[in-house]
Design a protein around this motif. Structure first.
Motif, short mmCIF file in Angstrom:
data_model
loop_
_atom_site.label_atom_id
_atom_site.label_comp_id
_atom_site.label_asym_id
_atom_site.label_seq_id
_atom_site.Cartn_x
_atom_site.Cartn_y
_atom_site.Cartn_z
N LEU A 1 35.76 41.64 34.25
CA LEU A 1 35.97 42.85 35.04
C LEU A 1 34.66 43.53 35.39
N ALA A 2 33.71 43.54 34.47
CA ALA A 2 32.41 44.15 34.76
C ALA A 2 31.72 43.44 35.91
N ASN A 3 31.80 42.11 35.93
CA ASN A 3 31.21 41.35 37.02
C ASN A 3 31.98 41.56 38.32
N ALA A 4 33.30 41.63 38.22
CA ALA A 4 34.10 41.86 39.42
C ALA A 4 33.77 43.20 40.07
N ARG A 5 33.56 44.22 39.25
CA ARG A 5 33.27 45.54 39.81
C ARG A 5 31.93 45.55 40.55
N ILE A 6 30.91 44.91 39.97
CA ILE A 6 29.62 44.85 40.65
C ILE A 6 29.73 44.03 41.92
N MET A 7 30.47 42.93 41.87
CA MET A 7 30.65 42.11 43.07
C MET A 7 31.31 42.93 44.18
N SER B 1 28.94 41.44 51.84
CA SER B 1 28.17 40.29 52.30
C SER B 1 28.94 38.98 52.16
N GLY B 2 30.24 39.06 51.89
CA GLY B 2 31.08 37.87 51.89
C GLY B 2 31.44 37.30 50.53
N TRP B 3 30.85 37.82 49.46
CA TRP B 3 31.15 37.31 48.12
C TRP B 3 32.48 37.91 47.65
N ASP B 4 33.50 37.08 47.44
CA ASP B 4 34.82 37.66 47.22
C ASP B 4 35.69 36.97 46.16
N VAL C 1 41.58 42.35 39.49
CA VAL C 1 40.60 41.75 40.40
C VAL C 1 41.06 41.91 41.85
N HIS C 2 42.33 41.67 42.10
CA HIS C 2 42.87 41.84 43.46
C HIS C 2 42.74 43.28 43.92
N ALA C 3 42.91 44.24 43.02
CA ALA C 3 42.81 45.65 43.40
C ALA C 3 41.42 46.02 43.87
N LEU C 4 40.43 45.22 43.48
CA LEU C 4 39.05 45.43 43.94
C LEU C 4 38.78 44.76 45.28
#
Length: 435
Positions: free
Chosen positions: A32-38, A45-48, A103-106
């Motif tokens: 989740l920490a990585n997902a939030r930064i992404m 920039s397309g990273w999803d 993750v989807h909510a982000l």
């Protein structure tokens, strides 16, 4: 399956994978920490895509290896479940559903890694295969085992229960909201029946799920038609780490595979070992990537020009801001998503290194992209005639330096693209006709 697959991955996927930083040990909080930064820094920039790599079902996972005989988290039908000590939201049979929802909510997609076959523990317990009269022992093939991971036996695809097992496994993934599956131990050796069975299970799940195949040891282009019919990504090398020799080896591989890249089917030059890696990984101790900034730009430019998927390996919360800035460079997504005729134009051995030139054309305009790589250990003054990139009679052009100068600024002089290319570096430009 081939036509349906073309609706998935219309351009090479871009995302994050837990392997390079956490190996087998990633936790829910870290994902989740990585997902939030992404979502905050890289999604524009397309990273999803966020992918949980291997052994998420092992409660005893550790750094630097695998656990033979581990008591994996399995359901009553021998299907892997997230280890609840590492993924608390998976308790009470919820699986990855709650994590995928977050993750989807982000605004991101959720993926996971899975090994070919069926867990040895399911075979030892002789668990029933969902929806069939068969058991794990009926369908296991004890001779087709992975050479480097002890978790699974192979499956006997002459037995109908083998397909049923994959159908049930993928149906469960689909119910959790999985968007991406990295299926491992599929290509070395090349298991055509396993690949077909897994693709069939995804189709039967009723959910659009991208299928990525690994590893890529000595993968031949002779398999490309079969790969396109059944998957959207396929690795073309062993694991790539933060060593210049690993990056250098991908020049030849991507040159060989670039002509085969097309919508819905992408040769994958492996993960990007950038940022903070090795935290609890399979290889090396915690460190910032050992690739220099110029080597990092070379890696990213080569992947973009070769249209390889981008899967970042560094821990985003502890990665330095400069690396995040590089990853957000607009040209990466522009070339990766909207270019064609990508190819190596020139590979010229010279004193001290190789001069390697790639070109590609925009699908949206008359823009032409050119990348001038230098593999030597000392800077090199490169001159590449514009006619070799654009053809004769190209007229006047304007130039945009896609790396903004960096340490290898590029310019046009006397009908040539000219750059003082840094060691292991790249000069990257977009050439536009002047109307």
């Amino acid at each position: 399956m081939g036509d349906a697959a073309m609706t998935l991955a219309p351009c090479p996927p871009m995302g994050w994978n837990s392997w390079d930083c956490f190996g087998t040990t990633v936790t829910e909080d870290e994902v989740l920490a990585n997902a939030r930064i992404m979502a905050e820094r890289l999604l524009p920039s397309g990273w999803d895509t966020v992918v949980v790599d291997i052994a998420w079902y092992d409660p005893t996972a550790r750094s630097h290896g695998y656990n033979a005989g581990a008591l994996l988290s399995l359901d009553a039908h021998g299907r892997q479940l997230p280890a609840p000590n590492r993924f608390p939201s998976a308790a009470d049979g919820a699986g990855f559903g709650p994590l995928a929802a977050q993750v989807h909510a982000l605004g991101l997609k959720f993926g996971l890694h899975i090994m070919r076959g069926i867990p040895r523990l399911a075979v030892e317990r002789n668990l029933p295969v969902l929806g069939t009269p068969y058991t794990a022992r009926d369908i296991a093939d004890l001779t087709r085992v992975c050479a480097w991971n002890p978790d699974n036996y192979g499956l006997n695809h002459d037995h109908p229960g083998a397909q049923a097992y994959y159908d049930g496994q993928v149906a469960q993934f689909a119910s959790w909201g999985v968007d991406f599956i990295k299926a491992d131990d599929m290509q070395a050796p090349y298991y055509a029946d396993e690949i077909e069975a897994y693709a069939r299970a995804i189709e039967r799940s009723g959910r659009e799920i991208v299928l990525s195949l690994s590893p890529g040891t000595h993968l031949s282009t002779e398999h490309v038609a079969h790969l396109r019919r059944h998957a959207q990504m396929w690795r073309i090398s062993d694991d790539l780490w933060d060593r210049w020799e690993d990056v250098h080896a991908q020049f030849a591989r991507l040159a060989r595979w670039a002509p085969f890249q097309q919508e819905g089917g992408w040769a994958d030059a492996d993960m990007l070992p950038l940022g903070r890696i090795g935290i609890r990984a399979e290889r090396g101790e915690p460190r910032d990537s050992r690739l220099t900034r110029d080597e990092q730009r070379t890696l990213l430019t080569l992947w973009a020009m070769g249209r390889s998927p981008f899967m970042l390996g560094g821990d985003l919360p502890s990665t330095d801001p400069g690396t995040l800035d590089i990853l957000a460079t607009p040209a990466l997504r522009e070339v990766l998503a909207d270019s064609t005729a990508n190819r190596e134009l020139l590979r010229e051995p010279m004193d001290g290194g190789e001069l390697i030139v790639w070109s590609a054309r925009s699908t949206r305009s008359d823009r032409v992209y050119a990348a001038v790589f230098w593999t030597g250990d000392e800077a090199h003054e490169a001159q590449v005639p514009l006619a070799s990139i654009l053809g004769t009679g190209h007229g006047t052009i304007s130039l945009a330096d896609l790396w903004g100068g960096a340490s290898s600024p590029v310019r046009v002089r006397d009908g040539a693209l000219v750059a003082a290319v840094a060691p292991h570096g790249v000069a990257w430009a977009a050439l536009d006709p002047v109307r």
